[in-house]
Design a protein around this motif. Structure first.
Motif, PDB file in Angstrom:
ATOM      1  N   LEU A  68      19.011 -49.553  53.633  1.00 51.52           N
ATOM      2  CA  LEU A  68      17.882 -49.263  54.242  1.00 51.52           C
ATOM      3  C   LEU A  68      16.695 -49.800  53.741  1.00 51.52           C
ATOM      4  N   MET A  69      15.573 -50.153  54.574  1.00 51.06           N
ATOM      5  CA  MET A  69      14.278 -50.765  54.197  1.00 51.06           C
ATOM      6  C   MET A  69      13.569 -49.777  54.502  1.00 51.06           C
ATOM      7  N   ILE A  70      12.831 -49.130  53.319  1.00 46.94           N
ATOM      8  CA  ILE A  70      11.657 -48.307  53.744  1.00 46.94           C
ATOM      9  C   ILE A  70      10.339 -48.803  53.101  1.00 46.94           C
ATOM     10  N   GLY A  71       9.168 -49.415  53.942  1.00 48.03           N
ATOM     11  CA  GLY A  71       8.277 -50.002  53.502  1.00 48.03           C
ATOM     12  C   GLY A  71       8.700 -51.324  52.451  1.00 48.03           C
ATOM     13  N   ASP A  72       8.265 -51.099  50.927  1.00 45.71           N
ATOM     14  CA  ASP A  72       8.963 -52.183  50.337  1.00 45.71           C
ATOM     15  C   ASP A  72      10.058 -51.843  49.377  1.00 45.71           C
ATOM     16  N   THR A  73      10.676 -50.899  49.802  1.00 41.04           N
ATOM     17  CA  THR A  73      11.845 -50.484  48.926  1.00 41.04           C
ATOM     18  C   THR A  73      13.039 -50.517  49.782  1.00 41.04           C
ATOM     19  N   ARG A  74      14.206 -51.074  49.086  1.00 39.81           N
ATOM     20  CA  ARG A  74      15.438 -51.400  49.833  1.00 39.81           C
ATOM     21  C   ARG A  74      16.687 -50.306  49.042  1.00 39.81           C
ATOM     22  N   LEU A  75      17.029 -49.727  49.870  1.00 37.44           N
ATOM     23  CA  LEU A  75      18.263 -48.830  49.472  1.00 37.44           C
ATOM     24  C   LEU A  75      19.669 -49.288  49.891  1.00 37.44           C
ATOM     25  N   SER A  76      20.528 -49.513  49.191  1.00 35.00           N
ATOM     26  CA  SER A  76      21.816 -49.973  49.486  1.00 35.00           C
ATOM     27  C   SER A  76      22.978 -49.201  48.768  1.00 35.00           C
ATOM     28  N   ARG A  77      23.969 -49.196  49.648  1.00 32.59           N
ATOM     29  CA  ARG A  77      25.337 -48.430  49.157  1.00 32.59           C
ATOM     30  C   ARG A  77      26.586 -48.864  49.910  1.00 32.59           C
ATOM     31  N   ALA A  78      27.306 -49.078  49.196  1.00 25.57           N
ATOM     32  CA  ALA A  78      28.739 -49.192  49.917  1.00 25.57           C
ATOM     33  C   ALA A  78      29.676 -48.082  50.199  1.00 25.57           C
ATOM     34  N   PHE A  79      30.462 -48.232  50.994  1.00 24.88           N
ATOM     35  CA  PHE A  79      31.474 -47.280  51.486  1.00 24.88           C
ATOM     36  C   PHE A  79      32.736 -47.679  51.600  1.00 24.88           C
ATOM     37  N   VAL A  80      33.641 -47.261  51.452  1.00 21.96           N
ATOM     38  CA  VAL A  80      35.254 -47.746  51.711  1.00 21.96           C
ATOM     39  C   VAL A  80      35.889 -46.701  52.519  1.00 21.96           C
ATOM     40  N   ALA A  81      36.528 -47.454  53.443  1.00 24.16           N
ATOM     41  CA  ALA A  81      37.327 -46.657  54.382  1.00 24.16           C
ATOM     42  C   ALA A  81      38.727 -46.288  53.933  1.00 24.16           C
ATOM     43  N   ARG A  82      39.270 -45.194  54.006  1.00 25.60           N
ATOM     44  CA  ARG A  82      40.440 -44.789  53.671  1.00 25.60           C
ATOM     45  C   ARG A  82      41.262 -43.872  54.337  1.00 25.60           C
ATOM     46  N   ALA A  83      42.211 -44.297  54.912  1.00 19.28           N
ATOM     47  CA  ALA A  83      43.020 -43.633  56.256  1.00 19.28           C
ATOM     48  C   ALA A  83      41.911 -43.330  57.235  1.00 19.28           C
ATOM     49  N   ASP A  84      41.930 -42.035  57.615  1.00 15.71           N
ATOM     50  CA  ASP A  84      40.776 -41.682  58.819  1.00 15.71           C
ATOM     51  C   ASP A  84      39.412 -41.272  58.245  1.00 15.71           C
ATOM     52  N   SER A  85      38.915 -41.510  57.030  1.00 12.34           N
ATOM     53  CA  SER A  85      37.644 -41.205  56.700  1.00 12.34           C
ATOM     54  C   SER A  85      37.041 -42.223  55.778  1.00 12.34           C
ATOM     55  N   ILE A  86      35.904 -42.009  55.495  1.00 13.80           N
ATOM     56  CA  ILE A  86      35.072 -43.111  54.627  1.00 13.80           C
ATOM     57  C   ILE A  86      34.228 -42.363  53.455  1.00 13.80           C
ATOM     58  N   HIS A  87      34.433 -43.017  52.352  1.00 18.29           N
ATOM     59  CA  HIS A  87      33.859 -42.479  51.038  1.00 18.29           C
ATOM     60  C   HIS A  87      32.926 -43.506  50.613  1.00 18.29           C
ATOM     61  N   PRO A  88      32.056 -42.822  49.503  1.00 13.67           N
ATOM     62  CA  PRO A  88      31.086 -43.870  48.967  1.00 13.67           C
ATOM     63  C   PRO A  88      31.878 -44.674  47.825  1.00 13.67           C
ATOM     64  N   ALA A  89      31.527 -45.928  47.946  1.00 15.74           N
ATOM     65  CA  ALA A  89      32.314 -46.871  46.636  1.00 15.74           C
ATOM     66  C   ALA A  89      31.533 -47.160  45.504  1.00 15.74           C
ATOM     67  N   GLY A  90      30.177 -46.434  45.411  1.00 16.21           N
ATOM     68  CA  GLY A  90      29.353 -46.499  44.455  1.00 16.21           C
ATOM     69  C   GLY A  90      28.077 -45.677  44.572  1.00 16.21           C
ATOM     70  N   LEU A  91      27.111 -45.593  43.635  1.00 17.52           N
ATOM     71  CA  LEU A  91      26.031 -45.079  43.672  1.00 17.52           C
ATOM     72  C   LEU A  91      24.885 -45.799  44.718  1.00 17.52           C
ATOM     73  N   TRP A  92      23.635 -45.125  45.098  1.00 16.06           N
ATOM     74  CA  TRP A  92      22.951 -45.644  45.786  1.00 16.06           C
ATOM     75  C   TRP A  92      22.321 -46.494  44.978  1.00 16.06           C
ATOM     76  N   VAL A  93      21.700 -47.992  45.351  1.00 16.69           N
ATOM     77  CA  VAL A  93      20.779 -48.731  44.669  1.00 16.69           C
ATOM     78  C   VAL A  93      19.620 -48.884  45.060  1.00 16.69           C
ATOM     79  N   LYS A  94      18.758 -48.805  44.369  1.00 15.96           N
ATOM     80  CA  LYS A  94      17.271 -48.798  44.892  1.00 15.96           C
ATOM     81  C   LYS A  94      16.378 -50.116  44.393  1.00 15.96           C
ATOM     82  N   LYS A  95      16.026 -50.877  45.179  1.00 19.97           N
ATOM     83  CA  LYS A  95      15.114 -51.932  44.731  1.00 19.97           C
ATOM     84  C   LYS A  95      13.787 -51.985  45.236  1.00 19.97           C
ATOM     85  N   GLU A  96      12.807 -51.998  44.433  1.00 22.31           N
ATOM     86  CA  GLU A  96      11.377 -51.965  44.899  1.00 22.31           C
ATOM     87  C   GLU A  96      10.956 -53.466  44.979  1.00 22.31           C
ATOM     88  N   GLU A  97      10.374 -53.962  45.979  1.00 23.31           N
ATOM     89  CA  GLU A  97       9.656 -55.426  46.012  1.00 23.31           C
ATOM     90  C   GLU A  97       8.146 -55.460  45.794  1.00 23.31           C
TER      91      GLU A  97
END
Length: 156
Positions: A127-156
């Protein structure tokens, strides 16, 4: 070579350069599952809700929202109390011949755009919000999807 061929070559070259110079936004997952798209979007909306005050924050979506991730994200943000302004989808003529221009009302909010993509069973929401970027990875398992880590926030 006549003038019409030269014009056609110039037009094609400018279209190719425009495609290289602009970042494409949206959902780039081939045949995304509705459940996975909605789950990632709800998680993204919850993270935005934690970082921004709902009643006083307005977002301006920087691109057309025509996928389940974007539609769910916009819906959840509005339900949480955010003002979300969308731009209408452009026609092919507007894309080719008109430089994108946001009116004064659309410029009022924080610019919000997203890129959702996939590599094997790992999904990425950026996600790009103004000068901030939020990123997160998700992993697919069987018929569902789960976060693979925390949200990462980067400000430019």
């Amino acid at each position: 070579m006549n003038h019409s061929h030269g014009f056609l070559i110039l037009l094609l070259a400018s279209m190719l350069l425009k495609g290289c110079a602009t970042t494409q936004y949206g959902n780039f997952i081939q045949n995304p599952s509705l459940q996975a798209s909605q789950s990632m979007a709800m998680d993204a909306a919850a993270q935005i809700d934690r970082l921004y005050p709902a009643a006083t924050t307005q977002f301006s979506i920087a691109h057309a929202v025509n996928d389940a991730f974007g539609q769910t994200l916009v819906e959840k943000l509005r339900v949480s109390g955010f003002a979300v302004q969308e731009i209408p989808e452009s026609s092919i003529e507007q894309f080719l011949f008109v430089a994108p221009q946001l009116d004064a009302e659309h410029k009022a909010g924080l610019r919000l755009s997203y890129i959702v993509d996939q590599s094997d069973d790992l999904y990425h929401a950026n996600l790009m919000i103004g000068d901030t970027r939020l990123s997160r990875a998700f992993v697919a398992r069987a018929d569902s999807i789960h976060p693979a880590g925390l949200w990462v926030k980067k400000e430019e």
